[in-house]
Structure formats: C-alpha cells, structure tokens
Design an enzyme around this catalytic site. Structure first.
Site, mmCIF file in Angstrom:
data_model
loop_
_atom_site.group_PDB
_atom_site.id
_atom_site.type_symbol
_atom_site.label_atom_id
_atom_site.label_comp_id
_atom_site.label_asym_id
_atom_site.label_seq_id
_atom_site.Cartn_x
_atom_site.Cartn_y
_atom_site.Cartn_z
ATOM 1 C CB THR A 128 -21.766 -11.832 7.732
ATOM 2 O OG1 THR A 128 -22.103 -10.974 8.818
ATOM 3 C CG2 THR A 128 -22.874 -11.745 6.695
ATOM 4 C CD GLU A 130 -24.987 -7.442 10.547
ATOM 5 O OE1 GLU A 130 -26.057 -6.936 10.186
ATOM 6 O OE2 GLU A 130 -24.491 -7.242 11.663
ATOM 7 C CE1 TYR A 152 -21.768 -7.139 4.059
ATOM 8 C CE2 TYR A 152 -22.913 -7.749 6.072
ATOM 9 C CZ TYR A 152 -21.801 -7.821 5.267
ATOM 10 O OH TYR A 152 -20.722 -8.583 5.654
ATOM 11 C CE LYS A 156 -20.788 -10.526 2.949
ATOM 12 N NZ LYS A 156 -19.538 -11.084 2.430
HETATM 13 P P1 NAP Z 1 -13.241 -4.592 4.257
HETATM 14 O O1 NAP Z 1 -12.078 -4.202 5.092
HETATM 15 O O2 NAP Z 1 -14.346 -3.623 4.036
HETATM 16 O O3 NAP Z 1 -12.666 -5.054 2.824
HETATM 17 C C1 NAP Z 1 -13.504 -5.261 1.737
HETATM 18 C C2 NAP Z 1 -12.666 -5.578 0.530
HETATM 19 O O4 NAP Z 1 -13.536 -5.800 -0.590
HETATM 20 C C3 NAP Z 1 -11.703 -4.461 0.125
HETATM 21 O O5 NAP Z 1 -10.498 -5.039 -0.339
HETATM 22 C C4 NAP Z 1 -12.433 -3.809 -1.037
HETATM 23 O O6 NAP Z 1 -11.588 -3.160 -1.954
HETATM 24 C C5 NAP Z 1 -13.042 -5.040 -1.684
HETATM 25 N N1 NAP Z 1 -14.133 -4.729 -2.612
HETATM 26 C C6 NAP Z 1 -15.249 -4.002 -2.365
HETATM 27 N N2 NAP Z 1 -16.022 -3.951 -3.457
HETATM 28 C C7 NAP Z 1 -15.386 -4.654 -4.412
HETATM 29 C C8 NAP Z 1 -15.656 -4.957 -5.762
HETATM 30 N N3 NAP Z 1 -16.757 -4.503 -6.383
HETATM 31 N N4 NAP Z 1 -14.783 -5.724 -6.452
HETATM 32 C C9 NAP Z 1 -13.636 -6.168 -5.872
HETATM 33 N N5 NAP Z 1 -13.316 -5.901 -4.600
HETATM 34 C C10 NAP Z 1 -14.179 -5.152 -3.884
HETATM 35 O O7 NAP Z 1 -13.907 -5.925 4.826
HETATM 36 P P2 NAP Z 1 -13.330 -6.989 5.880
HETATM 37 O O8 NAP Z 1 -13.684 -6.539 7.242
HETATM 38 O O9 NAP Z 1 -11.937 -7.329 5.536
HETATM 39 O O10 NAP Z 1 -14.281 -8.234 5.576
HETATM 40 C C11 NAP Z 1 -13.942 -9.200 4.587
HETATM 41 C C12 NAP Z 1 -15.189 -9.962 4.170
HETATM 42 O O11 NAP Z 1 -15.752 -10.604 5.304
HETATM 43 C C13 NAP Z 1 -16.307 -9.094 3.601
HETATM 44 O O12 NAP Z 1 -16.967 -9.862 2.618
HETATM 45 C C14 NAP Z 1 -17.241 -8.874 4.777
HETATM 46 O O13 NAP Z 1 -18.542 -8.630 4.311
HETATM 47 C C15 NAP Z 1 -17.112 -10.197 5.488
HETATM 48 N N6 NAP Z 1 -17.317 -10.185 6.939
HETATM 49 C C16 NAP Z 1 -16.582 -9.331 7.715
HETATM 50 C C17 NAP Z 1 -16.733 -9.379 9.088
HETATM 51 C C18 NAP Z 1 -15.943 -8.455 9.999
HETATM 52 O O14 NAP Z 1 -16.324 -8.345 11.170
HETATM 53 N N7 NAP Z 1 -14.865 -7.859 9.534
HETATM 54 C C19 NAP Z 1 -17.621 -10.322 9.671
HETATM 55 C C20 NAP Z 1 -18.316 -11.177 8.830
HETATM 56 C C21 NAP Z 1 -18.149 -11.123 7.468
HETATM 57 P P3 NAP Z 1 -11.192 -1.582 -1.811
HETATM 58 O O15 NAP Z 1 -10.032 -1.558 -0.843
HETATM 59 O O16 NAP Z 1 -10.842 -1.213 -3.193
HETATM 60 O O17 NAP Z 1 -12.399 -0.877 -1.262
HETATM 61 N N1 GDD Z 2 -20.492 1.892 12.265
HETATM 62 C C1 GDD Z 2 -21.056 2.405 13.378
HETATM 63 N N2 GDD Z 2 -20.831 3.716 13.672
HETATM 64 N N3 GDD Z 2 -21.815 1.597 14.152
HETATM 65 C C2 GDD Z 2 -22.329 2.121 15.279
HETATM 66 C C3 GDD Z 2 -22.126 3.453 15.656
HETATM 67 C C4 GDD Z 2 -21.354 4.300 14.810
HETATM 68 O O1 GDD Z 2 -21.141 5.478 15.055
HETATM 69 N N4 GDD Z 2 -22.753 3.662 16.842
HETATM 70 C C5 GDD Z 2 -23.325 2.515 17.197
HETATM 71 N N5 GDD Z 2 -23.096 1.565 16.250
HETATM 72 C C6 GDD Z 2 -23.610 0.197 16.276
HETATM 73 C C7 GDD Z 2 -24.289 -0.238 14.975
HETATM 74 O O2 GDD Z 2 -25.624 0.266 14.928
HETATM 75 C C8 GDD Z 2 -24.216 -1.746 15.125
HETATM 76 O O3 GDD Z 2 -25.307 -2.212 15.886
HETATM 77 C C9 GDD Z 2 -22.922 -1.978 15.895
HETATM 78 O O4 GDD Z 2 -22.539 -0.700 16.435
HETATM 79 C C10 GDD Z 2 -21.757 -2.503 15.060
HETATM 80 O O5 GDD Z 2 -21.644 -1.714 13.893
HETATM 81 P P1 GDD Z 2 -20.386 -1.845 12.902
HETATM 82 O O6 GDD Z 2 -19.122 -1.715 13.632
HETATM 83 O O7 GDD Z 2 -20.639 -0.922 11.754
HETATM 84 O O8 GDD Z 2 -20.441 -3.364 12.428
HETATM 85 P P2 GDD Z 2 -21.654 -4.294 11.959
HETATM 86 O O9 GDD Z 2 -21.869 -5.293 13.048
HETATM 87 O O10 GDD Z 2 -22.822 -3.507 11.515
HETATM 88 O O11 GDD Z 2 -21.045 -4.993 10.666
HETATM 89 C C11 GDD Z 2 -19.747 -5.587 10.695
HETATM 90 O O12 GDD Z 2 -19.825 -6.909 11.199
HETATM 91 C C12 GDD Z 2 -20.596 -7.821 10.398
HETATM 92 C C13 GDD Z 2 -20.590 -9.165 11.113
HETATM 93 O O13 GDD Z 2 -21.613 -9.208 12.059
HETATM 94 C C14 GDD Z 2 -19.196 -5.551 9.285
HETATM 95 O O14 GDD Z 2 -17.843 -5.932 9.304
HETATM 96 C C15 GDD Z 2 -19.952 -6.496 8.369
HETATM 97 O O15 GDD Z 2 -19.288 -6.578 7.104
HETATM 98 C C16 GDD Z 2 -19.974 -7.888 9.006
HETATM 99 O O16 GDD Z 2 -20.716 -8.786 8.199
#
Ligand code: NAP
Ligand code: GDD
Length: 348
Positions: A128, A130, A152, A156
């Site tokens: 990520t 992050e 988190y 990671k």
């Molecule tokens: P998500 O929608 O939150 O999905 C997370 C998945 O992990 C869900 O299927 C959840 O299952 C499963 N999970 C959580 N805890 C678990 C455990 N203890 N054992 C087995 N499964 C578990 O996340 P996503 O947005 O698809 O992201 C996928 C991956 O990419 C994550 O690792 C995230 O950290 C990483 N990532 C995401 C982003 C982004 O912007 N989306 C960016 C960078 C990296 P349940 O449905 O049962 O909760």
């Molecule tokens: N969730 C949330 N809710 N975020 C908010 C809000 C709110 O009401 N208001 C402002 N934010 C700001 C957060 O403080 C952060 O700076 C930004 O919006 C994005 O927050 P999120 O959408 O929660 O995503 P994230 O960037 O913290 O994390 C996601 O992206 C990562 C990749 O950079 C997640 O998907 C992580 O799993 C992933 O690694």
C-alpha cells in the site's frame, strides 16, 4: 488445464473484482472466507454458483487453516488481499491489525513452504501507498523512503519486507504491489469516497440531512479498483518477481471529491471556513450539508499521497488512467443513486 489461483480477502472490494477477472481468464478460483454470524458475501454472491469458483473457510490468523487449504488447492498463484484494511480502525484495534496484516503474510509464506510449493507457487502481496505515510518525497515511486504513519501501515511494512526476504532467502516468486487508493461501487461504506457518494445520493433524495467528515484537505491518488486488479495479475505474469507502485499519477483532495460527487447527484456545493469550522453549503438552498467532525480525525493522518506509476507502465505495459477521476465518481454516484432509491427510511 487452467491455472489455479487462491485469493485471501475474496469477499472484499478487490477480491471480488479479481475473482471475476481470473475466472474470465480461465482460472480455477479458490477464495478464503471467514465464518460470520450473518452472511456478508454480497460482493461475491453472484459467483457462488459459478463453475470454477470455490470457497474455503479459513483465517489469516490461523496457520492450520491456511496450511490445509494450500495443501488441498495446490495453487499456482496466491493473491494475499485479506486485511483489517481500515487505517482509522487500526488505531482502535492495533494488535489484531498487526496479527492479520503483518504476521498473516508470514503465515501464508510459511504455509507455502510447508506444503513444498515454494518453487511452483507465485505470491502477490497487497501492499500500500500508506507505506509512504508521512511522505518524504512527492510524487512517490519505488525508491521513495517509507515512513508508515499508522498501526495499519507499520504492519503493512512488515508484510512488504517479509515478502522481499522470502524472495531473496528462498528464491520464491513473491511480489508486492504498492497500490494507491482505489475505489468503486463496491468500496466499503466507511472509506471516505463511498461515504461521500452514498451521502450525496441520500441528501439529493431527501433521505439524509448532513454528511460529517474529518480532514477535508487530505490528498489522495484515487483510481478505479476494477482497473487495479488487472495489474495484480500482470505483476505475477512478469518474468522476474519485483515490486511496483500502482497509481494514476493524479492527485485530488477529499473536498474536491465532495464537490464533484454532489454535483453528479445534482447539488452544487460551496465550502467556506477552515478546519473544524469548515462547512459545505448547498448553493441552491443555503443549507449546510457537510460539516467537519473531529471524530473522524486520526492521531496521525497521511495527507499527501501522489503516485508515480512509470515503472508499471514501462515494465508491465499497464495503463494507469483507463478510468478517469471524473468517470470513477460518475460510476460510484450513479450506482449509489439507484441503491438509495430502494432504501426505506431516513438516515440522520
Ligand atoms: P476490503 O474491502 O476491506 O477487504 C478485506 C478483505 O479481507 C475482506 O474479504 C475481509 O473479509 C478479509 N479479511 C479481513 N480480516 C481477515 C482475516 N483475519 N482472515 C481472512 N480474511 C480477512 O479491502 P480491499 O479494499 O479489497 O483491499 C484489499 C487489500 O489491498 C487489503 O489488504 C488492503 O489493505 C490492500 N490495499 C487496498 C487499497 C485500496 O485502496 N482499496 C490500497 C492499497 C492496499 P470479511 O469480508 O470477512 O471482512
Ligand atoms: N474514512 C474516512 N472517513 N476518511 C476520511 C473522512 C471520513 O469521514 N474524512 C476525511 N477522511 C480522510 C482520511 O483522514 C484520509 O486522509 C483520507 O480521507 C482517506 O481515508 P480513507 O478513505 O479511509 O482511506 P485511506 O487512504 O486511509 O486508506 C485506504 O487506502 C490505503 C491506500 O493508500 C485503505 O483502502 C487502505 O487499506 C489502503 O492501504
């Protein structure tokens, strides 16, 4: 015979899109699901009876289940997407977050070795942006120093390094995709983009009064999840295992996302004031529809993510801007407008 893929986190946003993508490519797709007292598998409900799609109960905190599943499935490719993926929540549950997000990666790697698959099985790790956290360089690429800025992100970072370690120590084909934020109509409702698109739809339809957000000035590089899962696959098809930044190379603020999402829902919004006193006002009615609540602030917040995807573009031939920022917002708001039409009752 087609290849066999195992996906952890199959019920999540990315897991569901990746399953569809791999099934289309002719893979047998096995997903790991967690038992829950309520069925929450709506993202993959349409796949449950599809040929070549299989589910197994397991958990990233449970080595026994992982070893059993990997032994049975004998995957050619593992996509480790499972995580407690909410950055804000990781401050509330830091120990569990570390167990899943950090040690979970180690459990997968060791399970593959225990099953004797270290030469056959390729592993993709969902890393990520992050990791760049309190950013030391803008834009961020594969050489930018890491400065994780939440429990988190620290977990990671362990995942990133243990993947690299097993690649170097045992010659395993393991790679990290350092993905910047990617969103979709399947995004979890407590991430900021989906929270905004759902609220915009509800406010436009008179089903919600106000939206409360945290840091409106935070900057993100937002892409479309459906485009990003293709890159996960491409990373594992390359000749050499390596790590890649995956991003659009465009940056926008939370405030900007709000303005465009509300506009798509038919509301022109104007922001005024600063910090906790900033408000979003409906230009047509003069009503305050967005307010800042410190409840959504984080103890440390990552505020300047901006990725440079040149390496993925050059080495993998990946197109980072298949779906533009405006198209992404259109997709999400259009979806949520229809979803909200079916909702009964008012959200305050
Ligand atoms: P998500 O929608 O939150 O999905 C997370 C998945 O992990 C869900 O299927 C959840 O299952 C499963 N999970 C959580 N805890 C678990 C455990 N203890 N054992 C087995 N499964 C578990 O996340 P996503 O947005 O698809 O992201 C996928 C991956 O990419 C994550 O690792 C995230 O950290 C990483 N990532 C995401 C982003 C982004 O912007 N989306 C960016 C960078 C990296 P349940 O449905 O049962 O909760
Ligand atoms: N969730 C949330 N809710 N975020 C908010 C809000 C709110 O009401 N208001 C402002 N934010 C700001 C957060 O403080 C952060 O700076 C930004 O919006 C994005 O927050 P999120 O959408 O929660 O995503 P994230 O960037 O913290 O994390 C996601 O992206 C990562 C990749 O950079 C997640 O998907 C992580 O799993 C992933 O690694």
């Amino acid at each position: 015979m087609g290849k066999v893929a195992l996906i952890t986190g199959v019920t999540g946003q990315d897991g569901s899109y990746l399953s569809e993508f791999l099934l289309d490519k002719g893979y047998d797709v096995h997903g790991i699901i967690r038992r829950s007292s309520v069925e929450r598998r709506e993202r993959i409900a349409h796949l449950e009876r599809v040929k070549h799609f299989y589910m197994h109960y397991g958990d990233l905190t449970d080595s026994i289940s992982l070893i059993k599943i990997i032994k049975e499935v004998q995957p050619d490719e593992i996509y480790n997407l499972a995580a407690q993926s909410h950055v804000g929540v990781s401050f509330e549950v830091p120990e569990y977050t570390s167990d899943v997000v950090a040690t979970g990666v180690l459990r997968i790697l060791e399970a593959v070795r225990i099953c004797g698959l270290e030469k056959k099985c390729k592993i993709y790790q969902a890393s990520t942006s992050e990791l760049f956290g309190k950013v030391e360089e803008v834009p961020q690429n594969e050489n930018t120093p890491f400065h994780p800025y939440s429990p988190y992100a620290v977990a990671k970072q362990y995942g990133f390094w243990i993947i690299k370690e097993y690649r170097e120590a045992y010659g395993m084909f393991c790679c990290s995709g350092i993905l910047f934020n990617h969103e979709s109509e399947r995004r979890g409702e407590d991430f900021v983009t989906r929270k905004i698109t759902l609220a915009a739809a509800r406010i436009a339809q008179g089903k919600q009064d106000k939206l409360y957000l945290g840091n409106l000035s935070s900057l993100r590089d937002w892409g479309y999840a459906k485009d990003y899962v293709e890159c996960m696959w491409m990373i594992l098809q390359n000749d050499e295992p390596d790590d890649y930044v995956i991003a659009t190379g465009e940056q926008h603020s939370v405030r900007e996302f709000c303005v465009l999402a509300f506009r798509k829902a038919g509301i022109e919004i104007e922001f005024s004031g600063e910090g906790v006193n900033e408000k979003g006002i409906d230009k047509a009615t003069g009503k305050i529809i967005v307010e800042v609540s410190p409840e959504f602030y984080r103890p440390t917040d990552v505020v300047n993510l901006y990725g440079d995807p040149s390496k993925a573009r050059k080495k993998l031939g990946w197109n980072p801007t298949k779906t533009s920022f405006e198209e992404l917002i259109d997709i999400m708001v259009s979806h949520d407008m229809k979803l909200v039409e079916k909702e009964v009752g008012t959200q305050l």
